[in-house]
Design a protein around this motif. Structure first.
Motif, mmCIF file in Angstrom:
data_model
loop_
_atom_site.group_PDB
_atom_site.id
_atom_site.type_symbol
_atom_site.label_atom_id
_atom_site.label_comp_id
_atom_site.label_asym_id
_atom_site.label_seq_id
_atom_site.Cartn_x
_atom_site.Cartn_y
_atom_site.Cartn_z
ATOM 1 N N UNK A 28 45.323 30.132 29.658
ATOM 2 C CA UNK A 28 45.708 31.528 29.375
ATOM 3 C C UNK A 28 44.573 32.266 28.681
ATOM 4 N N UNK A 29 43.825 31.550 27.837
ATOM 5 C CA UNK A 29 42.669 32.192 27.189
ATOM 6 C C UNK A 29 41.600 32.527 28.237
ATOM 7 N N UNK A 30 41.448 31.622 29.221
ATOM 8 C CA UNK A 30 40.520 31.919 30.321
ATOM 9 C C UNK A 30 40.994 33.176 31.066
ATOM 10 N N UNK A 31 42.314 33.286 31.272
ATOM 11 C CA UNK A 31 42.877 34.448 31.967
ATOM 12 C C UNK A 31 42.584 35.751 31.228
ATOM 13 N N UNK A 32 42.774 35.709 29.887
ATOM 14 C CA UNK A 32 42.457 36.892 29.068
ATOM 15 C C UNK A 32 40.990 37.260 29.204
ATOM 16 N N UNK A 33 40.141 36.236 29.233
ATOM 17 C CA UNK A 33 38.692 36.471 29.319
ATOM 18 C C UNK A 33 38.312 37.021 30.690
ATOM 19 N N UNK A 34 39.025 36.570 31.720
ATOM 20 C CA UNK A 34 38.792 37.096 33.076
ATOM 21 C C UNK A 34 39.131 38.590 33.119
ATOM 22 N N UNK A 35 40.298 38.954 32.542
ATOM 23 C CA UNK A 35 40.699 40.368 32.538
ATOM 24 C C UNK A 35 39.711 41.203 31.718
ATOM 25 N N UNK A 36 39.238 40.623 30.627
ATOM 26 C CA UNK A 36 38.236 41.302 29.790
ATOM 27 C C UNK A 36 36.972 41.592 30.595
ATOM 28 N N UNK A 37 36.510 40.572 31.327
ATOM 29 C CA UNK A 37 35.301 40.730 32.145
ATOM 30 C C UNK A 37 35.509 41.803 33.213
ATOM 31 N N UNK A 38 36.666 41.785 33.862
ATOM 32 C CA UNK A 38 36.938 42.775 34.912
ATOM 33 C C UNK A 38 36.957 44.187 34.320
ATOM 34 N N UNK A 39 37.549 44.314 33.142
ATOM 35 C CA UNK A 39 37.598 45.617 32.492
ATOM 36 C C UNK A 39 36.198 46.127 32.170
ATOM 37 N N UNK A 40 35.353 45.230 31.632
ATOM 38 C CA UNK A 40 33.969 45.598 31.303
ATOM 39 C C UNK A 40 33.216 46.031 32.553
ATOM 40 N N UNK A 41 33.456 45.314 33.644
ATOM 41 C CA UNK A 41 32.709 45.567 34.877
ATOM 42 C C UNK A 41 33.211 46.824 35.581
ATOM 43 N N UNK A 42 34.531 47.006 35.597
ATOM 44 C CA UNK A 42 35.112 48.070 36.423
ATOM 45 C C UNK A 42 35.291 49.387 35.668
ATOM 46 N N UNK A 43 35.285 49.324 34.349
ATOM 47 C CA UNK A 43 35.463 50.552 33.570
ATOM 48 C C UNK A 43 36.794 51.209 33.889
ATOM 49 N N UNK A 44 36.752 52.522 34.184
ATOM 50 C CA UNK A 44 38.002 53.260 34.402
ATOM 51 C C UNK A 44 38.710 52.824 35.684
ATOM 52 N N UNK A 45 37.983 52.151 36.593
ATOM 53 C CA UNK A 45 38.619 51.653 37.821
ATOM 54 C C UNK A 45 39.565 50.479 37.523
ATOM 55 N N UNK A 46 39.477 49.938 36.301
ATOM 56 C CA UNK A 46 40.383 48.851 35.911
ATOM 57 C C UNK A 46 41.722 49.459 35.483
ATOM 58 N N UNK A 47 42.493 49.892 36.457
ATOM 59 C CA UNK A 47 43.777 50.556 36.206
ATOM 60 C C UNK A 47 44.844 49.516 35.886
ATOM 61 N N UNK A 48 45.995 49.958 35.352
ATOM 62 C CA UNK A 48 47.102 49.018 35.116
ATOM 63 C C UNK A 48 47.497 48.261 36.391
ATOM 64 N N UNK A 49 47.419 48.914 37.541
ATOM 65 C CA UNK A 49 47.745 48.238 38.809
ATOM 66 C C UNK A 49 46.760 47.124 39.128
ATOM 67 N N UNK A 50 45.486 47.401 38.877
ATOM 68 C CA UNK A 50 44.452 46.390 39.134
ATOM 69 C C UNK A 50 44.670 45.203 38.196
ATOM 70 N N UNK A 51 44.930 45.498 36.915
ATOM 71 C CA UNK A 51 45.184 44.440 35.937
ATOM 72 C C UNK A 51 46.367 43.562 36.380
ATOM 73 N N UNK A 52 47.440 44.231 36.808
ATOM 74 C CA UNK A 52 48.650 43.523 37.224
ATOM 75 C C UNK A 52 48.373 42.617 38.437
ATOM 76 N N UNK A 53 47.632 43.157 39.402
ATOM 77 C CA UNK A 53 47.308 42.388 40.611
ATOM 78 C C UNK A 53 46.496 41.139 40.251
ATOM 79 N N UNK A 54 45.528 41.281 39.351
ATOM 80 C CA UNK A 54 44.700 40.142 38.941
ATOM 81 C C UNK A 54 45.494 39.127 38.120
ATOM 82 N N UNK A 55 46.379 39.628 37.255
ATOM 83 C CA UNK A 55 47.207 38.701 36.469
ATOM 84 C C UNK A 55 48.013 37.813 37.392
ATOM 85 N N UNK A 56 48.563 38.420 38.442
ATOM 86 C CA UNK A 56 49.372 37.645 39.388
ATOM 87 C C UNK A 56 48.538 36.611 40.122
#
Ligand code: HEM
Length: 148
Positions: free
Chosen positions: A105-133
């Motif tokens: 789960x910590x790896x998962x949090x870190x993955x979402x963190x990396x995606x947010x850093x990379x995608x900026x505003x394109x990291x929408x709640x929908x994108x986050x949800x899709x990646x979490x799944x």
């Protein structure tokens, strides 16, 4: 579906430089759980600091391996079950090197963190949800490798 398109689009922006993005992911991981550093040992040698680990060629290879597994999951969104057996064995290997299921789960949090850093505003709640799944599905398959 739309979720799959969001995953593919966002992965395209990450997968071009896997090591660079993997470093963001693992730097975050060691910030959140410094003890995980102890599990990375090559030739029985322990790293003295996250910095030392993050610059070791063997560790950079592990980053490439992680990014390849995610890449495989993104390429098999329609039929993740193809990867079931591979991920089961990958789970077993991680149990053998001392990884706890909870650490994923910590790896998962870190993955979402990396995606947010990379995608900026394109990291929408929908994108986050899709990646979490998607990440959840990968971890679930790996967890089958753990024996109680
Ligand atoms: C192998 C640790 C997360 C994919 C390994 C190895 C270690 C390790 C020590 C063996 C040495 C090596 O190949 O570098 C960890 C730790 C993790 C973690 C501590 C997080 C807590 C992941 C994740 C993935 C992954 C999330 C992919 C989704 C792999 C692969 C291998 C590997 C593909 C090579 C397996 C083989 O040799 O067949 N990992 N890992 N690892 N790891 Fe991880």
């Amino acid at each position: 579906g739309r979720e799959r398109a969001l995953i593919r689009e966002s992965w395209q922006r990450v997968s071009g430089s896997p090591v660079q993005h993997g470093l963001v992911l693992f730097t975050r991981l060691f910030d959140l759980d410094p003890d995980l550093l102890l599990l990375f040992q090559y030739n029985c040698k322990q790293f003295a600091s996250p910095q030392e680990c993050l610059s070791a060629p063997e560790f950079l290879d592990h980053i490439r391996k992680v990014m390849l597994v995610i890449d495989a999951a993104v390429s098999h969104l329609e039929n993740l079950s193809c990867l079931e057996e591979y991920l089961h064995n990958l789970g077993k290997k991680h149990q053998a090197v001392g990884v706890k299921v909870e650490s994923f789960s910590t790896v998962g949090e870190s993955l979402l963190y990396m995606l947010e850093k990379c995608l900026g505003t394109a990291f929408s709640p929908d994108v986050r949800e899709a990646w979490s799944k998607l990440y959840g599905a990968v971890v679930k398959a790996m967890e089958h490798g753990w024996e109680a």
